[in-house]
Design a protein around this motif. Structure first.
Motif, short mmCIF file in Angstrom:
data_model
loop_
_atom_site.label_atom_id
_atom_site.label_comp_id
_atom_site.label_asym_id
_atom_site.label_seq_id
_atom_site.Cartn_x
_atom_site.Cartn_y
_atom_site.Cartn_z
N ALA A 87 1.75 2.47 9.50
CA ALA A 87 1.56 1.11 8.99
C ALA A 87 2.33 0.10 9.83
CB ALA A 87 2.02 1.05 7.53
N TYR A 88 3.55 0.50 10.24
CA TYR A 88 4.34 -0.40 11.08
C TYR A 88 3.66 -0.62 12.43
CZ TYR A 88 8.29 -2.21 13.74
OH TYR A 88 9.10 -2.99 14.53
N ALA A 89 3.13 0.46 12.99
CA ALA A 89 2.45 0.34 14.28
C ALA A 89 1.20 -0.54 14.16
CB ALA A 89 2.08 1.73 14.81
N GLU A 90 0.49 -0.37 13.06
CA GLU A 90 -0.70 -1.20 12.86
C GLU A 90 -0.32 -2.67 12.74
OE1 GLU A 90 -3.81 -0.52 12.87
OE2 GLU A 90 -3.89 1.66 12.84
N ALA A 91 0.76 -2.95 11.96
CA ALA A 91 1.19 -4.33 11.81
C ALA A 91 1.68 -4.90 13.14
CB ALA A 91 2.29 -4.41 10.75
N LEU A 92 2.39 -4.08 13.89
CA LEU A 92 2.89 -4.53 15.18
C LEU A 92 1.73 -4.80 16.15
CD1 LEU A 92 5.40 -5.04 16.91
CD2 LEU A 92 5.33 -2.65 17.60
N ARG A 93 0.74 -3.92 16.11
CA ARG A 93 -0.42 -4.13 16.97
C ARG A 93 -1.14 -5.44 16.63
NH1 ARG A 93 -5.89 -0.66 16.59
NH2 ARG A 93 -5.85 -1.80 14.63
N ALA A 94 -1.29 -5.69 15.33
CA ALA A 94 -1.95 -6.93 14.91
C ALA A 94 -1.15 -8.14 15.38
CB ALA A 94 -2.11 -6.94 13.39
N ALA B 179 0.83 -1.21 0.00
CA ALA B 179 0.00 0.00 0.00
C ALA B 179 0.87 1.26 0.00
CB ALA B 179 -0.92 -0.01 1.22
N LEU B 180 1.98 1.22 0.73
CA LEU B 180 2.88 2.37 0.74
C LEU B 180 3.51 2.59 -0.63
CD1 LEU B 180 4.68 1.80 4.16
CD2 LEU B 180 2.95 3.52 3.65
N VAL B 181 3.95 1.51 -1.25
CA VAL B 181 4.58 1.62 -2.57
C VAL B 181 3.57 2.13 -3.59
CG1 VAL B 181 5.73 0.33 -4.40
CG2 VAL B 181 6.24 -0.18 -2.02
N ASP B 182 2.35 1.59 -3.56
CA ASP B 182 1.33 2.07 -4.48
C ASP B 182 1.05 3.55 -4.25
OD1 ASP B 182 1.12 -0.45 -5.53
OD2 ASP B 182 -0.62 -1.03 -4.32
N GLY B 183 1.04 3.98 -2.99
CA GLY B 183 0.81 5.39 -2.70
C GLY B 183 1.92 6.27 -3.23
N LEU B 184 3.16 5.76 -3.17
CA LEU B 184 4.29 6.53 -3.71
C LEU B 184 4.16 6.69 -5.22
CD1 LEU B 184 7.47 5.29 -1.81
CD2 LEU B 184 6.64 7.63 -1.99
N TYR B 185 3.91 5.57 -5.91
CA TYR B 185 3.83 5.62 -7.37
C TYR B 185 2.63 6.44 -7.83
CZ TYR B 185 7.55 2.18 -8.02
OH TYR B 185 8.76 1.55 -8.04
N GLY C 163 1.50 9.03 -6.37
CA GLY C 163 1.63 10.42 -5.97
C GLY C 163 0.85 10.80 -4.74
N LEU C 164 0.25 9.81 -4.08
CA LEU C 164 -0.51 10.10 -2.86
C LEU C 164 0.41 10.33 -1.67
CD1 LEU C 164 -3.31 7.40 -3.28
CD2 LEU C 164 -3.38 9.82 -3.93
N LEU C 165 1.65 9.82 -1.73
CA LEU C 165 2.65 10.02 -0.68
C LEU C 165 3.86 10.71 -1.28
CD1 LEU C 165 2.54 6.52 1.09
CD2 LEU C 165 1.46 8.63 1.86
N ASP C 166 4.53 11.52 -0.45
CA ASP C 166 5.75 12.18 -0.89
C ASP C 166 6.80 12.05 0.22
OD1 ASP C 166 4.94 13.94 1.05
OD2 ASP C 166 4.26 15.48 -0.36
N ASP C 167 7.91 12.79 0.09
CA ASP C 167 9.00 12.65 1.04
C ASP C 167 8.60 13.12 2.45
OD1 ASP C 167 8.73 15.22 0.02
OD2 ASP C 167 10.79 15.76 0.49
N ARG C 168 7.57 13.97 2.55
CA ARG C 168 7.15 14.44 3.87
C ARG C 168 6.17 13.49 4.54
NH1 ARG C 168 4.00 18.08 3.56
NH2 ARG C 168 3.63 18.22 1.32
N THR D 226 7.26 8.91 5.70
CA THR D 226 7.71 8.42 7.02
C THR D 226 6.56 8.29 8.01
OG1 THR D 226 9.92 9.35 6.67
CG2 THR D 226 9.28 8.86 8.94
N PRO D 227 5.70 9.31 8.17
CA PRO D 227 4.55 9.11 9.08
C PRO D 227 3.64 7.96 8.64
CG PRO D 227 4.83 11.44 8.59
CD PRO D 227 5.75 10.70 7.68
N ALA D 228 3.44 7.82 7.32
CA ALA D 228 2.60 6.72 6.85
C ALA D 228 3.24 5.38 7.17
CB ALA D 228 2.36 6.86 5.35
N PHE D 229 4.57 5.31 6.99
CA PHE D 229 5.27 4.05 7.31
C PHE D 229 5.17 3.75 8.81
CE2 PHE D 229 9.04 1.87 8.82
CZ PHE D 229 9.03 0.72 8.03
N ASP D 230 5.38 4.77 9.63
CA ASP D 230 5.29 4.56 11.08
C ASP D 230 3.91 4.05 11.47
OD1 ASP D 230 7.88 5.40 11.34
OD2 ASP D 230 7.37 7.46 11.88
#
Length: 705
Positions: free
Chosen positions: A192-199, A170-176, A178-183, A186-190
């Motif tokens: 997503a990582y927190a969600e995966a960790l919680r699961a 989902a992050l990669v698709d968002g990058l390609y 244009g829904l995500l940028d350099d700003r 990182t928050p989106a990854f954090d």
């Protein structure tokens, strides 16, 4: 006939029939023109070949015939072809394209497979056959024109593919897309990582899923309530135990009888020393805790009389050993509390009476005697008593208030909870540079305008934040008197704030010089340096007691008195202090403090003055010095040194250029980047700085950088 003649260019026909035929022809032409003008859509049918009445009718006829032969051609393609004009060339191109297209599709498919290119991400289409040729040609041109960028993108795509394989599609698709940028990546990854960790945590520990936050908060609050109740109960238990141990009855003999007799007398009471000697046990039972100065212990407690289980000596750095030994002899156990980085006892009276004899011989086998130590704290440390450092700093409620002391004196071992507020909220360290003030060196030895500014700040504080306690500290007695004088004048002119100065408080307002500050603390502290630049702009590197031996201790006491805010008033900055003009550690600490107060960052590294690493370095230094620059060598701290640094001619003590020469230190670095990064951290070049001659200084660097 006249009207007809006006329309005809040549001669009219002779016969009436000819003239009527001409009129019929003109009427037919008008009808044809009207019908022509009424027809619509010709331009859309023929494209650019349509030129209204001036069109090439033969060419249009050929286009109509070609279109009739190609009835299956889509309208969108027809418009473009109609505008081309040369239909034979179009037919030839179409035939060539029909032959080349299958091979092109095969090669295009092979290219996409080789590049592992996703047509949907790259061109927004489902497959290779749907890629617009113009778009693909432009993309190939972009790749050829920026091969370095293409290489970086391939590296990015590889990492994106790895992230996609790790569950980050989902992050990669968002990058390609244009829904995500350099700003936002990182928050989106954090997240997503927190969600995966919680699961994962919920899968491994199902009890976490049923965790009740409100219930936990209630449990914590209940614990706090019980903890406070337990503390209150402990106090009551101590009071009850003390009450149970108090002497009972109204005996007329013994210590209690002596005490009752003294309480009954109206006059002629026994001296306190005699009373404590005769009624000491009863007094200790009534008041088990004595709070006394060393002098009071010697004055009121006879040796061999009262004994104590525990002796606690606070501010031990200010207690001389000879004064403390009497109290130590009366206790079974001692606790020495103090800070060796703060002020020692004053030696004024010792020097006055000539008790200090530096030439007295030291007995063999004795490492240190009581008279050799400045304080009982120093003697206790020298004798090897078990010691521990209190690492949590309780006073300062903002980290900037203790940062300099922590770094300069306590090896960064003090802990303080970071404050959620900054200077805007009225907390922390604030620097007030008073450029228009003048220090009267050799005259009044004060800075009157600075004293006035401090007094005005005091009145402003009394009016705006009277609920916060305040103290003013000065570097000299003369400046303290100047502040007091200005403050008295302002208090007379502002009687509405007098309650701030007269209100009874356990932390009343004060104005003190730095030698009388130890033990004091206030919510807000104003520091008036007093010393500074003279009317000619000269800064003498003499700051009173701060410049003498142990001056750094005085500064440590001074800058650590505030709980909420500390404001510094002076007419110079840390950059104006040149450490090559003084050896005083107190002045070096002052430079660090002023720099931090002004910038929020610690200053430049120390000038070590070590020898050159290479002959090349020496030659560079000599050439720069020959050009008139002030060059220092081996600048830095913590194991890293910048080889050469050019001083700012406008502000001595600040550097505007750092130079790294190709030598031993550079060769020992893992890479040139290590050297450059360290140099940037040590020396921050001031933008727009210029040399003494006014020409800008260029930036130099190692050969391999």
């Amino acid at each position: 006939m006249a009207l007809l003649r006006s329309y005809v260019v040549g001669e009219l026909p002779k016969s009436q029939a000819g003239r009527l035929a001409l009129i019929d022809q003109m009427v037919a032409a008008q009808a044809a023109a009207a019908a022509f003008d009424g027809a619509k859509g010709w331009s859309s049918a023929f494209g650019s070949a349509w030129r209204d009445r001036n069109s090439d009718w033969d060419a249009l006829q050929r286009i109509v015939q070609w279109r009739a032969a190609k009835a299956d051609l889509p309208r969108s393609v027809w418009i473009g072809l109609a505008a081309a004009g040369d239909l034979s060339a179009i037919d030839a191109a179409r035939e060539g394209l029909a032959k080349a297209l299958p091979a092109l599709e095969t090669r295009l498919q092979d290219l996409l497979q080789e590049l592992d290119l996703d047509p949907h991400r790259a061109f927004g289409v489902a497959g290779a056959q749907a890629i617009p040729m113009n778009a693909f040609r432009e993309r190939l041109g972009d790749w050829v024109g920026d091969l370095e960028g293409l290489s970086r993108f391939i590296a990015f795509a590889m990492r994106a593919k790895a992230l996609e394989g790790a569950g980050g599609k989902a992050l990669v698709d968002g990058l390609y897309a244009g829904l995500l940028d350099d700003r936002t990546l990182t928050p989106a990854f954090d997240r997503a990582y927190a969600e995966a960790l919680r699961a994962a945590l919920f899968r491994n520990w199902p009890e976490l899923r049923s965790f009740d936050g409100e219930g936990q908060n209630r449990l914590v609050e209940e614990f706090r309530r019980l903890d406070r109740a337990r503390i209150d109960l402990a106090q009551e238990q101590i009071v009850a135990a003390h009450a149970a141990g108090r002497p009972q009855g109204a005996a007329g003999i013994g210590p209690l009888g002596m005490l009752n007799a003294e309480m009954a007398r109206k006059r002629g009471h026994l001296p306190i020393r005699v009373l404590l000697e005769k009624a000491g046990p009863a007094i200790q039972q009534l008041k088990p805790v004595f709070m006394m100065s060393p002098l009071s212990v010697a004055q009121f407690l006879k040796p061999g009389g009262l004994q104590f289980d525990l002796l606690v000596m606070d501010e031990a750095s200010q207690i001389e050993p000879v004064d403390a030994l009497g109290a130590i002899a009366r206790a079974q156990q001692i606790v020495v509390v103090g800070d060796e980085k703060q002020l020692p006892p004053t030696a004024f009276f010792k020097k006055l009476t000539g008790e200090d004899d530096p030439e007295e011989t030291i007995e063999e086998g004795i490492t240190i005697q009581a008279k050799d130590a400045e304080s009982i704290l120093e003697l206790a440390l020298a004798k090897g008593l078990p010691s521990r450092m209190l690492e949590w700093h309780y006073r300062s409620k903002h980290q900037s208030l203790i940062a300099v002391s922590n770094r300069e004196f306590y090896e960064n071992k003090l802990f303080i909870v970071p404050s959620p507020y900054d200077a805007v909220a009225g907390m922390g360290l604030k620097f007030n540079l008073l450029k228009d003030t003048v220090y009267g060196r050799g005259e009044s030895r004060t800075n009157p305008k600075e004293a006035r500014a401090v007094a005005e700040a005091v009145i402003r504080h009394a009016r705006e934040t009277p609920d916060q306690s305040l103290g003013v500290a000065t570097f000299s007695v003369a400046q303290r008197q100047a502040v007091v004088k200005e403050l008295e004048l302002l208090r007379r002119a502002n009687p509405d704030v007098e309650t701030f100065f007269s209100a009874a408080s356990n932390e009343p307002f004060f104005v003190k010089n730095l030698e009388n500050l130890q033990g004091d603390e206030r919510d807000v502290i104003f520091i008036s340096v007093g010393y500074g630049k003279t009317e000619t702009g000269y800064l003498a590197h003499a700051f009173g007691p701060l410049s003498g031996e142990g001056g750094e201790r005085r500064l440590n006491v001074l800058i650590s008195r505030a709980k909420l805010r500390c404001e510094v008033f002076c007419n110079f900055t840390g950059a104006d202090i040149d450490l090559e003009r003084t050896r005083s550690r107190g002045v070096a600490a002052l430079k660090l403090f002023l720099t931090f107060a002004e910038t929020g960052h610690f200053g430049l590294g120390e000038v070590t003055g070590e020898d050159f690493d290479s002959e090349f370095e020496a030659q560079v230094c000599e050439r720069l010095q020959a050009l008139g620059y002030d060059v220092k060598r081996q600048i830095g701290a913590s194991g890293f040194r910048v080889d050469l640094a050019v001083s700012d001619p406008q502000k001595p003590g600040r550097f505007i250029l750092g130079i790294e020469c190709d030598g031993a230190q550079f060769h020992s670095s893992r890479s040139a980047r290590d050297e450059i990064v360290c140099a940037r951290k040590c020396l921050k070049r001031t933008a727009g700085s210029s040399t003494a001659s006014g020409a800008p200084i260029g930036t130099f660097g190692p050969k391999r950088s």
